[in-house]
Write a protein that holds these residues in place. Structure first.
Motif, short mmCIF file in Angstrom:
data_model
loop_
_atom_site.label_atom_id
_atom_site.label_comp_id
_atom_site.label_asym_id
_atom_site.label_seq_id
_atom_site.Cartn_x
_atom_site.Cartn_y
_atom_site.Cartn_z
N TRP A 63 -6.41 -8.57 -2.03
CA TRP A 63 -6.32 -8.09 -3.42
C TRP A 63 -7.60 -7.32 -3.80
O TRP A 63 -8.13 -7.46 -4.91
N ASP A 64 -8.03 -6.48 -2.90
CA ASP A 64 -9.30 -5.77 -3.11
C ASP A 64 -9.06 -4.44 -3.83
O ASP A 64 -9.24 -3.36 -3.26
N PHE A 65 -8.67 -4.53 -5.09
CA PHE A 65 -8.34 -3.32 -5.86
C PHE A 65 -9.54 -2.37 -5.97
O PHE A 65 -9.37 -1.15 -5.90
N GLN A 66 -10.73 -2.94 -6.12
CA GLN A 66 -11.91 -2.09 -6.24
C GLN A 66 -12.17 -1.33 -4.93
O GLN A 66 -12.48 -0.14 -4.92
N GLY A 67 -12.00 -2.05 -3.80
CA GLY A 67 -12.18 -1.40 -2.51
C GLY A 67 -11.13 -0.33 -2.26
O GLY A 67 -11.44 0.76 -1.76
N TRP A 68 -9.89 -0.63 -2.61
CA TRP A 68 -8.82 0.36 -2.42
C TRP A 68 -9.09 1.59 -3.29
O TRP A 68 -8.81 2.72 -2.88
N SER A 96 -2.42 -0.21 1.16
CA SER A 96 -2.58 -0.69 -0.21
C SER A 96 -3.23 0.36 -1.10
O SER A 96 -2.79 0.59 -2.24
N SER A 97 -4.25 1.02 -0.56
CA SER A 97 -4.92 2.07 -1.33
C SER A 97 -3.96 3.22 -1.63
O SER A 97 -3.91 3.73 -2.75
N LYS A 98 -3.18 3.60 -0.65
CA LYS A 98 -2.25 4.73 -0.83
C LYS A 98 -1.16 4.41 -1.84
O LYS A 98 -0.82 5.23 -2.70
N TRP A 103 -2.34 8.66 -3.10
CA TRP A 103 -2.79 9.84 -2.37
C TRP A 103 -1.78 10.17 -1.28
O TRP A 103 -0.89 9.36 -0.97
N ASN A 104 -1.90 11.34 -0.67
CA ASN A 104 -0.80 11.86 0.16
C ASN A 104 -1.11 12.03 1.64
O ASN A 104 -0.22 12.41 2.40
N TYR A 131 3.86 -3.25 5.63
CA TYR A 131 2.77 -2.26 5.76
C TYR A 131 3.17 -1.15 6.73
O TYR A 131 2.92 0.03 6.49
N LEU A 132 3.79 -1.54 7.84
CA LEU A 132 4.16 -0.55 8.85
C LEU A 132 5.25 0.39 8.37
O LEU A 132 5.34 1.53 8.84
N SER A 133 6.06 -0.06 7.43
CA SER A 133 7.10 0.82 6.89
C SER A 133 6.51 1.95 6.04
O SER A 133 7.20 2.92 5.73
N GLN A 134 5.23 1.82 5.68
CA GLN A 134 4.60 2.78 4.79
C GLN A 134 3.76 3.83 5.53
O GLN A 134 3.19 4.72 4.89
#
Length: 362
Positions: A63-68, A96-98, A103-104, A131-134
């Motif tokens: 849950w590292d929203f700041q890092g993402w 998670s960040s994407k 971003w693209n 995650y792998l589906s993304q």
């Protein structure tokens, strides 16, 4: 083409070292590339370009929203065509960040291990499958790991291919000064790997305990570090092997150590395709390894090295003894192995194959 190589942390571990060597080759070929490390670390990695440390904490990785957000700002500023996530936490971090910060850039995941050996619960399977589906593509370190990956995650064949790890070509120096007495006066067996259960240090200590009965002056060099190191140190003392086993930690002179060693051993339970084997072959040092992961794709028994069933420590011990007693046994195997590495597994060859993957995505 602009590329970001995302790594776990600045550490002298195979995945991070190779990612940085690869990035250096991209720079030399005229591509724009930076390296981003999720966690902090002080290791000097082999990359002359920019390394950005996010200095995130491991305990917040889910849950590292700041890092993402930090990473998304780098992505939006740098505008890379490709982001390569290099094993460990880099998959969930980049995805998670994407997803959250929109971003693209395309994500390529470098699968450096036989993932099926680590998926031991349904929630791990579901989480990693999500995650792998993304992501856009997977580059697997070996054919064996690619087959396992597709089977484990029901992953589409058109989105994965194998590009192996490579070896950096360089002039190999003489024996390190701090180990000169060891190499001059002893038979030397070397192992490189983190102190984690899958590397099977306990099994290796047991094997060496038997071998020293015939070679009481034998030295085993253990390179690497990890949470099990204190336990392994204690085991060595309990078995009376403290004078036979040297704990060297992380080193920057790995090729010099390998080149001066009599044999390299890797009795792991789990592997992908370890670069340290290719490095030993490049140094013309005989290799004895367990038949796990993709190792059999490079260690061809009695041709480029010696391959042992992972459940046969006695056979491993006997093979190690035979190589130490009669080095002539390995003469042709090291010639064959060095030729194979030069023909297929140098980083200038491997980096071109990665670029071809990126181009096909773009």
């Amino acid at each position: 083409m602009k590329i970001i190589n995302l790594i776990q942390k600045p550490q002298l571990r195979g995945a991070e070292i190779f990612a940085c060597q690869l990035s250096e080759h991209f720079l030399m070929q005229g591509y724009e590339v930076i390296v981003v490390a999720i966690y902090g670390g002080d290791a000097k990695l082999p990359f002359s370009g920019e390394i950005i440390k996010l200095n995130r904490t491991h305990r917040n990785r889910f849950w590292d929203f700041q890092g993402w957000k930090q990473f998304s700002e780098i992505v939006k500023r740098y505008k890379p065509d490709i982001i390569q996530a290099n094993a460990s936490d880099t998959l969930k971090f980049s995805v998670s960040s994407k997803l959250i910060y929109k971003w693209n850039s395309k994500i390529v995941f470098r699968n450096a291990n036989k993932m099926g050996d680590f998926i031991d619960s349904s929630w791990k399977l579901k989480l990693n499958s999500f995650y792998l589906s993304q992501i856009n593509y997977v580059v697997s370190v070996s054919k064996e790991c690619e087959i396992d990956f597709k089977k484990t995650f029901n992953f589409p064949s058109e989105k994965i291919e194998t590009v192996e790890i490579g070896v950096e070509e360089k002039n190999i120096g003489s024996s390190p000064l701090d180990l000169k007495e060891v190499f001059d006066n002893h038979k030397v067996v070397t192992h490189i790997g983190g102190f984690v259960p899958e590397k099977n240090h306990h099994g290796l200590i047991n094997i060496v305990g038997e071998v020293v009965k015939d070679f009481p002056e034998l030295k085993l060099l253990l390179l690497g570090d990890g949470r099990l190191r204190p336990e392994i140190v204690s085991t060595c003392k309990e078995k009376g092997l403290e004078n036979n086993i040297l704990f060297l930690g992380y080193r920057n002179d790995v090729l010099e150590i390998l080149s001066s060693s009599d044999v390299f051993v890797l009795p792991s339970f789990i592997e992908g395709l370890p670069g340290v084997i290719l490095e030993a072959m490049y140094c013309e040092t005989p290799v004895i390894a367990n038949d796990v992961g993709g190792i059999k794709e490079i260690v061809i028994d009695n041709k480029t090295g010696f391959l042992i069933d992972k459940n046969e420590p006695e056979v491993f011990k006997d093979r190690l003894l035979s190589v130490l007693i009669n080095p002539e046994l390995t003469k042709q195997t090291v010639i064959n192995a060095k030729k194979m590495v030069n023909d297929k597994f140098t980083n200038n060859i491997i980096s071109d194959r990665f670029i071809n993957v990126y181009r096909s995505l773009l």
